[in-house]
Design an enzyme around this catalytic site. Structure first.
Site, short mmCIF file in Angstrom:
data_model
loop_
_atom_site.label_atom_id
_atom_site.label_comp_id
_atom_site.label_asym_id
_atom_site.label_seq_id
_atom_site.Cartn_x
_atom_site.Cartn_y
_atom_site.Cartn_z
N HIS A 123 -2.59 -9.47 8.01
CA HIS A 123 -3.08 -8.08 7.98
C HIS A 123 -1.89 -7.15 8.19
O HIS A 123 -1.00 -7.44 8.98
CB HIS A 123 -4.14 -7.87 9.07
N GLU A 157 -5.00 -4.79 0.31
CA GLU A 157 -5.24 -3.67 1.22
C GLU A 157 -4.03 -2.75 1.21
O GLU A 157 -3.05 -3.02 1.93
CB GLU A 157 -5.46 -4.19 2.64
N ASN A 199 -13.89 -6.67 9.49
CA ASN A 199 -12.80 -6.89 10.45
C ASN A 199 -13.00 -5.91 11.59
O ASN A 199 -12.77 -4.71 11.43
CB ASN A 199 -11.46 -6.65 9.73
N SER A 226 -10.57 1.64 3.71
CA SER A 226 -11.52 2.76 3.69
C SER A 226 -12.75 2.51 2.80
O SER A 226 -13.26 3.44 2.17
CB SER A 226 -10.82 4.07 3.30
N GLU A 261 -1.50 -4.54 9.80
CA GLU A 261 -1.26 -4.10 11.18
C GLU A 261 -0.41 -5.13 11.91
O GLU A 261 0.41 -4.80 12.76
CB GLU A 261 -2.60 -3.86 11.90
N LYS A 275 -11.34 -5.69 14.24
CA LYS A 275 -10.07 -5.37 14.93
C LYS A 275 -10.29 -5.51 16.45
O LYS A 275 -11.04 -6.37 16.88
CB LYS A 275 -9.57 -3.98 14.54
N GLY A 291 -7.95 2.74 7.20
CA GLY A 291 -8.33 3.67 8.27
C GLY A 291 -8.06 5.13 7.96
O GLY A 291 -8.20 5.99 8.83
C1 PEP Z 1 -8.83 -3.24 7.54
O1 PEP Z 1 -8.29 -3.00 8.59
O2 PEP Z 1 -8.77 -4.40 7.05
C2 PEP Z 1 -9.51 -2.16 6.85
C3 PEP Z 1 -9.79 -2.30 5.57
O3 PEP Z 1 -9.83 -1.06 7.58
P1 PEP Z 1 -10.70 0.24 7.11
O4 PEP Z 1 -11.86 -0.27 6.32
O5 PEP Z 1 -11.09 0.90 8.39
O6 PEP Z 1 -9.77 1.07 6.27
#
Ligand code: PEP
Length: 248
Positions: free
Chosen positions: A92, A162, A9, A208, A94, A11, A168
């Site tokens: 997601h 997630e 992803n 992460s 976010e 973003k 992040g």
């Molecule tokens: C994400 O935004 O779906 C995600 C898993 O981000 P990160 O791997 O940077 O934690």
């Protein structure tokens, strides 16, 4: 048999020059045919990404739930499909946080994606406060029942767990926490969709994921792949995650 999927992803990062990263990612996908690889760049880069690497699966990060209409600034699933996207991330955290997307909205977007011939990659996950309060499994079970459409099939819906606090942050849940949550999600999917469909839908882990922790996370029961944010932005970091999945 659930094939592992490593999905990136991007973003709101990347530009046309950044698509050069796809060359080594596509090469790794070709070299590891036993797993699936997907990259979800910003929507304006979907067509250029496919022009550069036509064999690579490219997805979108969001779609509107309506097929068309007076929704300035939005794109429908059918429009994304026409650009060549095969998958779309919905729900997601976010977007759930910043755009106030509810489970009902996420479910409507998934239905729209499926109707357009796409795979909906449905994200669920608890906040840090919810985990601290001991509510993580209840919250995520509720999200599965609310966000996954009853029309879901193994080839139209993928779930990604997630934890919001892991995205992040460099933090990840313990192996036991991931194992337990994925078992809970599996049970919720089977309860909602029946054993045959619920046990065949893939459940990714996201938050992460990196080259350093991928092997350990991807070996956990019911972890059928990873949704990767930051580490998907460069081939140098993403390819080792693809290779870790292929080695399991
Ligand atoms: C994400 O935004 O779906 C995600 C898993 O981000 P990160 O791997 O940077 O934690």
């Amino acid at each position: 048999m659930r094939r592992k999927l490593i999905a990136g992803n991007w973003k709101m990062y990347g530009d046309r020059a950044h698509l050069a990263e796809l060359d080594a990612i596509a090469e790794a996908a070709r070299a590891n045919p036993g797993i699936d690889v997907l990259v979800c760049p910003p929507s304006v880069l979907i067509a250029p990404a496919l022009a550069r690497q036509p064999g690579l699966a490219i997805g979108a990060q969001n779609c509107h739930d309506a097929p068309e209409g007076p929704y300035t600034g939005s794109v429908s699933a059918a429009m994304l499909r026409e650009c060549g996207a095969t998958h779309v991330i919905v729900g997601h955290s976010e977007r759930r946080a910043a755009q106030h997307e509810t489970d009902a909205k996420v479910r409507a977007k998934s239905k729209s994606a499926i109707a357009a011939g796409m795979v909906a990659l449905v994200c669920v996950g608890e906040t840090e406060a919810e985990r601290r309060a001991g509510e993580a499994e209840d919250i995520v079970t509720g999200q599965i029942f609310g966000s996954v459409t009853k029309y879901a099939q193994p080839d139209t819906v993928i779930v990604s767990y997630e934890p919001v606090w892991a995205i992040g942050s460099g933090l990840t849940p313990s192996i036991e926490e991931v194992r337990s949550m994925h078992a809970t999600i599996r049970a919720a999917l089977c309860s909602k969709l029946g054993e045959a469909i619920g046990s065949a839908i893939r459940i990714l882990y996201g938050g992460s994921v990196s080259a350093a922790n991928a092997s350990e996370l991807l070996a956990i029961e019911n972890v059928d792949g990873a949704l990767v944010g930051r580490a998907s932005l460069t081939a140098a970091q993403f390819v080792p995650i693809i290779e870790a999945a292929a080695a399991i």
